[in-house]
Design a protein around this motif. Structure first.
Motif, PDB file in Angstrom:
ATOM      1  N   VAL A 470      -1.905   0.658   5.992  1.00  0.00           N
ATOM      2  CA  VAL A 470      -3.298   0.589   6.416  1.00  0.00           C
ATOM      3  C   VAL A 470      -3.523   1.560   7.569  1.00  0.00           C
ATOM      4  O   VAL A 470      -2.864   1.465   8.609  1.00  0.00           O
ATOM      5  CB  VAL A 470      -3.670  -0.840   6.866  1.00  0.00           C
ATOM      6  N   ASN A 471      -4.445   2.499   7.389  1.00  0.00           N
ATOM      7  CA  ASN A 471      -4.871   3.352   8.494  1.00  0.00           C
ATOM      8  C   ASN A 471      -5.863   2.585   9.363  1.00  0.00           C
ATOM      9  O   ASN A 471      -6.708   1.839   8.843  1.00  0.00           O
ATOM     10  CB  ASN A 471      -5.536   4.628   7.979  1.00  0.00           C
ATOM     11  N   TYR A 472      -5.760   2.786  10.673  1.00  0.00           N
ATOM     12  CA  TYR A 472      -6.635   2.047  11.575  1.00  0.00           C
ATOM     13  C   TYR A 472      -7.112   2.932  12.720  1.00  0.00           C
ATOM     14  O   TYR A 472      -6.475   3.906  13.098  1.00  0.00           O
ATOM     15  CB  TYR A 472      -5.918   0.820  12.156  1.00  0.00           C
ATOM     16  N   ARG A 473      -8.255   2.559  13.255  1.00  0.00           N
ATOM     17  CA  ARG A 473      -8.756   3.073  14.531  1.00  0.00           C
ATOM     18  C   ARG A 473      -9.508   1.926  15.208  1.00  0.00           C
ATOM     19  O   ARG A 473     -10.458   1.378  14.642  1.00  0.00           O
ATOM     20  CB  ARG A 473      -9.694   4.266  14.354  1.00  0.00           C
ATOM     21  N   PHE A 474      -9.059   1.538  16.397  1.00  0.00           N
ATOM     22  CA  PHE A 474      -9.713   0.474  17.150  1.00  0.00           C
ATOM     23  C   PHE A 474     -10.612   1.089  18.219  1.00  0.00           C
ATOM     24  O   PHE A 474     -10.192   1.997  18.933  1.00  0.00           O
ATOM     25  CB  PHE A 474      -8.671  -0.431  17.819  1.00  0.00           C
ATOM     26  N   GLU A 492      -8.543   1.353   6.563  1.00  0.00           N
ATOM     27  CA  GLU A 492      -8.546   1.678   5.146  1.00  0.00           C
ATOM     28  C   GLU A 492      -7.130   1.512   4.596  1.00  0.00           C
ATOM     29  O   GLU A 492      -6.173   2.046   5.171  1.00  0.00           O
ATOM     30  CB  GLU A 492      -9.022   3.112   4.916  1.00  0.00           C
ATOM     31  N   VAL A 493      -6.998   0.752   3.524  1.00  0.00           N
ATOM     32  CA  VAL A 493      -5.703   0.618   2.854  1.00  0.00           C
ATOM     33  C   VAL A 493      -5.402   1.932   2.148  1.00  0.00           C
ATOM     34  O   VAL A 493      -6.171   2.381   1.300  1.00  0.00           O
ATOM     35  CB  VAL A 493      -5.708  -0.551   1.855  1.00  0.00           C
ATOM     36  N   THR A 494      -4.290   2.560   2.518  1.00  0.00           N
ATOM     37  CA  THR A 494      -3.942   3.875   1.963  1.00  0.00           C
ATOM     38  C   THR A 494      -2.788   3.822   0.986  1.00  0.00           C
ATOM     39  O   THR A 494      -2.541   4.797   0.280  1.00  0.00           O
ATOM     40  CB  THR A 494      -3.585   4.849   3.101  1.00  0.00           C
ATOM     41  N   LEU A 500       2.446  -7.695  -5.206  1.00  0.00           N
ATOM     42  CA  LEU A 500       1.974  -8.933  -4.617  1.00  0.00           C
ATOM     43  C   LEU A 500       0.591  -8.743  -4.008  1.00  0.00           C
ATOM     44  O   LEU A 500       0.201  -7.641  -3.648  1.00  0.00           O
ATOM     45  CB  LEU A 500       2.957  -9.394  -3.530  1.00  0.00           C
ATOM     46  N   ILE A 501      -0.130  -9.837  -3.893  1.00  0.00           N
ATOM     47  CA  ILE A 501      -1.441  -9.824  -3.246  1.00  0.00           C
ATOM     48  C   ILE A 501      -1.230 -10.146  -1.773  1.00  0.00           C
ATOM     49  O   ILE A 501      -0.829 -11.261  -1.430  1.00  0.00           O
ATOM     50  CB  ILE A 501      -2.397 -10.834  -3.904  1.00  0.00           C
ATOM     51  N   THR A 553      -7.727  -4.837  -3.863  1.00  0.00           N
ATOM     52  CA  THR A 553      -9.156  -4.508  -3.938  1.00  0.00           C
ATOM     53  C   THR A 553      -9.618  -3.629  -2.779  1.00  0.00           C
ATOM     54  O   THR A 553     -10.724  -3.091  -2.820  1.00  0.00           O
ATOM     55  CB  THR A 553      -9.998  -5.794  -3.937  1.00  0.00           C
ATOM     56  N   MET A 554      -8.767  -3.476  -1.754  1.00  0.00           N
ATOM     57  CA  MET A 554      -9.164  -2.710  -0.568  1.00  0.00           C
ATOM     58  C   MET A 554      -8.635  -1.280  -0.574  1.00  0.00           C
ATOM     59  O   MET A 554      -8.909  -0.527   0.367  1.00  0.00           O
ATOM     60  CB  MET A 554      -8.666  -3.414   0.692  1.00  0.00           C
ATOM     61  N   LEU A 555      -7.897  -0.898  -1.594  1.00  0.00           N
ATOM     62  CA  LEU A 555      -7.289   0.431  -1.620  1.00  0.00           C
ATOM     63  C   LEU A 555      -8.373   1.513  -1.567  1.00  0.00           C
ATOM     64  O   LEU A 555      -9.286   1.541  -2.393  1.00  0.00           O
ATOM     65  CB  LEU A 555      -6.438   0.593  -2.875  1.00  0.00           C
ATOM     66  N   HIS A 556      -8.268   2.408  -0.566  1.00  0.00           N
ATOM     67  CA  HIS A 556      -9.182   3.535  -0.366  1.00  0.00           C
ATOM     68  C   HIS A 556     -10.638   3.095  -0.192  1.00  0.00           C
ATOM     69  O   HIS A 556     -11.567   3.782  -0.629  1.00  0.00           O
ATOM     70  CB  HIS A 556      -9.066   4.534  -1.517  1.00  0.00           C
TER      71      HIS A 556
END
Length: 682
Positions: A470-474, A492-494, A500-501, A553-556
């Protein structure tokens, strides 16, 4: 086989069963390895970079961190002065090969230059009670902070070394600064650009240099629209984009392509157009759309290369080339005659010039360490002011390819405080919201960090770290007192290599659930997460936010989760991003995977009675050999392809890990030789 050899072999076997290894060196001197006189080649030690990841000898106290935690204290009693703090290095990277028009109007091929000076802004703020104090993280390989100070529209800066976890900077006012002559209500600041993509400011009174911004493209030209506080610049290479810098808001915009390069540019306030010159031609450009509107010939230049142009207050156009300074007079043919002012006695071939508010003309050359001179337009006389040939002692160690002047007449009317929070608009990131003023970034305003997981915990994985990445910026939103009122988590899930879920959660370890007013933006669809009415997870002693519960479901899918606090809290209480992140595996709420040596949440369970070999009996999220199931990379990390361990895809991972993170601290970057691109996910 000799009896002694049988005994030793038996002992070695027993030791292997007990300790999983038998150290050969312990008995080499007492046992003949070849009783029949045969000779085997000596066993060579495997180089570190060729070891399998499970063979690495990792220091017991190493937690695979790629960051260092800092606390910065800035002391400054000046009212309404803004600070911007950056992680800093002066690395210059050669980029792709480009073709451009140089300052002699000749086409050249060279390598683009990437300067990573100010891409890593950490936070902005105005001292409250004479102090700014923040805790934050920077990537391990940074050894300096760049502290930029803005008082009105005057910039100053300091580069401080990171010698310990606590960094302190105290502002000392300049002493003995002479007043600007002629117009006491006006302050001038010279804005400079160069082909390397640097925009910086020079104080004409002291010569003080301050880096302001990285440009979208290096340039030979700069011009300021004083009324609208805009700086314009034309990119040095094809397609020669017209770029606009908003001096108030510190932002760049590319307007359009001019399609023509050259060294001379200025803004004419009388008609609101840019005047652009190259060779023996003069053009007007519409700053709204980059269209060339008209052109004239210039007659009488002794040399046509290089130089710059500038408008005097009365509208007279002055131009310089490598043969000196000229005044342009419109002739009867509708073209311009170049009337020479200076002779061949200029100390250098000028590439830039600008008028200050006293109508003194400043000129500079484009050497690697540029000189600045001041010139009289009536007599052509000049004197060195700054640079290696001056007596000022001020040098810049960089090229100045163009100069332009920004004049400050009345800061009160230029810079109001619209929302009444005590922070003027040019210093306020939220000028229309009295509850918000500044932002603090992790890892930086423009960069991304990555959390990457192996989800087979507590069993050994394949260490490709692509099960969930997961890419992140806080972004912590701060008020005028530098207290956090909101936290925005951009992610964003990269990578989704797991079957697995998995869910991703964040624990704010020093924040009680009651301090959260609302959480918006979470994506919870699987039904195993119980969220309270304010959006935090129920049943937790500390504030826990589950960002999503199905990685597939969160990929990209770029997503933002926003947390609003019931009352402002200090950044120390908020904690260090990415805080305490964890993966929930396959819908099993108790099965949490954390970064090494981090604690599970109230709902996390360490079940040691699993079928198979439990590699994390003590529950510290590290194997007995020190390998983690999760890593936090302070960079946009590209995970390896399936079943390719991280140390195969990244050539210096082994050296970094076995050194305890002291060498190759930037192992994850795309520097030459660092990565095997074919082994990485796209």
């Amino acid at each position: 086989m000799k009896t002694s050899q049988i005994v030793l072999s038996t002992l070695c076997l027993l030791a292997a069963l007990t300790y999983t290894s038998c150290v050969k060196d312990s008995f080499d001197d007492t046992v003949d390895p070849n009783p029949q006189g045969e000779t085997d080649p000596p066993i060579e030690e495997v180089p570190i970079d060729e070891l399998e990841i499970t063979e690495l000898q990792i220091p017991t106290d190493f937690d695979f961190t790629t960051k260092k935690e800092l606390r910065l204290i800035i002391n400054d009693n000046t009212p309404n002065v803004r600070y911007d703090v950056y992680a800093y290095n002066d690395e210059v990277v050669l980029g792709e090969q480009i073709t451009y028009l140089n300052e002699e109007d000749e086409e050249e091929t060279d390598f683009d230059i990437s300067v990573d000076n100010l891409n890593h802004i950490i936070f902005s703020g105005v001292p409250s009670g004479g102090k700014i104090e923040h805790s934050f993280v920077v990537p391990d390989y940074f050894e300096k902070l760049y502290i930029r100070r803005k008082e009105g529209f005057k910039f100053s800066s300091a580069i401080v070394n990171i010698a310990s976890e606590l960094v302190t900077y105290t502002y000392s006012p300049e002493s003995g600064k002479r007043a600007t002559t002629g117009k006491p209500m006006v302050e001038d600041y010279l804005y400079c650009v160069n082909g390397g993509g640097d925009l910086f400011q020079v104080d004409p009174v002291t010569g003080a240099y301050t880096f302001i911004s990285d440009m979208p493209m290096g340039s030979w030209t700069a011009a300021i629209d004083q009324q609208n506080n805009m700086l314009y610049s034309i990119g040095r290479s094809k397609p020669y984009p017209l770029m606009k810098y908003d001096i108030i808001n510190d932002t760049w915009t590319t307007i359009g392509d001019v399609g023509k390069g050259g060294p001379r540019l200025d803004f004419n306030p009388q008609d609101g157009l840019l005047y652009f010159s190259t060779g023996e031609k003069l053009f007007t450009i519409d700053p709204q759309n980059a269209n060339i509107l008209s052109n004239w010939k210039i007659k009488g230049l002794h040399k046509k290369q290089g130089g710059d142009m500038a408008f005097a207050d009365d509208g007279t156009i002055f131009i310089c080339s490598f043969s000196g300074l000229y005044r342009l007079d419109l002739n009867s043919d509708g073209d311009y005659d170049a009337i020479r002012i200076s002779g061949e006695d200029l100390p250098f071939e000028p590439t830039s010039m600008t008028f200050d508010s006293n109508q003194e003309l400043w000129l500079a050359n484009n050497d690697g360490n540029s000189n600045l001179i001041v010139m009289d337009t009536q007599t052509g006389g000049w004197e060195y002011r700054y640079g290696p040939n001056s007596t000022s002692g001020v040098t810049y160690d960089r090229a100045i390819n163009d100069l332009t002047t920004f004049r400050i007449f009345d800061e009160v009317t230029i810079d109001p405080d619209t929302d009444g929070d005590g922070i003027t608009d040019s210093n306020d990131e939220f000028p229309d919201d009295a509850d918000k003023a500044f932002e603090q970034f992790t890892p930086s305003k423009y960069g991304w960090g990555t959390l990457a997981f192996e989800d087979l915990w507590p069993f050994l994985g394949d260490y490709d770290f692509n099960d969930t990445a997961v890419n992140y910026r806080f972004v912590a939103v701060l008020n005028a007192d530098n207290m956090a009122v909101q936290l925005d988590m951009h992610f964003e899930v990269t990578a989704d290599g797991a079957g697995l879920i998995n869910a991703l959660g964040i624990e704010l370890e020093s924040v009680a659930p009651s301090l959260i007013e609302s959480v918006t933006g979470t994506v919870l669809t699987e039904g195993f997460i119980n969220a309270a009415s304010n959006g935090v997870e129920e049943g937790q002693d500390r504030a826990v936010i589950i960002l999503f519960d199905n990685n597939h479901t969160m990929l990209h899918v770029p997503t933002t989760v926003s947390i609003v606090f019931t009352t402002p809290i200090t950044t120390t209480q908020l904690g260090i991003a990415p805080f305490n992140p964890f993966l929930i595996v396959n819908g099993d709420r108790g099965k949490e995977i954390h970064l090494p040596n981090r604690f599970r949440t109230t709902l996390g369970v360490n079940d040691t009675s699993v079928e198979g070999i439990n590699r994390d009996i003590d529950g510290n999220y590290k194997t007995d050999t020190g390998l983690p199931w999760a890593i936090n990379v302070m960079h946009n990390f590209r995970p390896p392809k399936e079943n390719i361990p991280v140390n195969q895809a990244y050539n210096f991972f082994n050296e970094w890990a076995t050194s305890g993170g002291t060498i190759f601290q930037d192992w994850y970057k795309d520097s030459t030789g660092y990565r095997n691109e074919a082994d990485l996910l796209d």
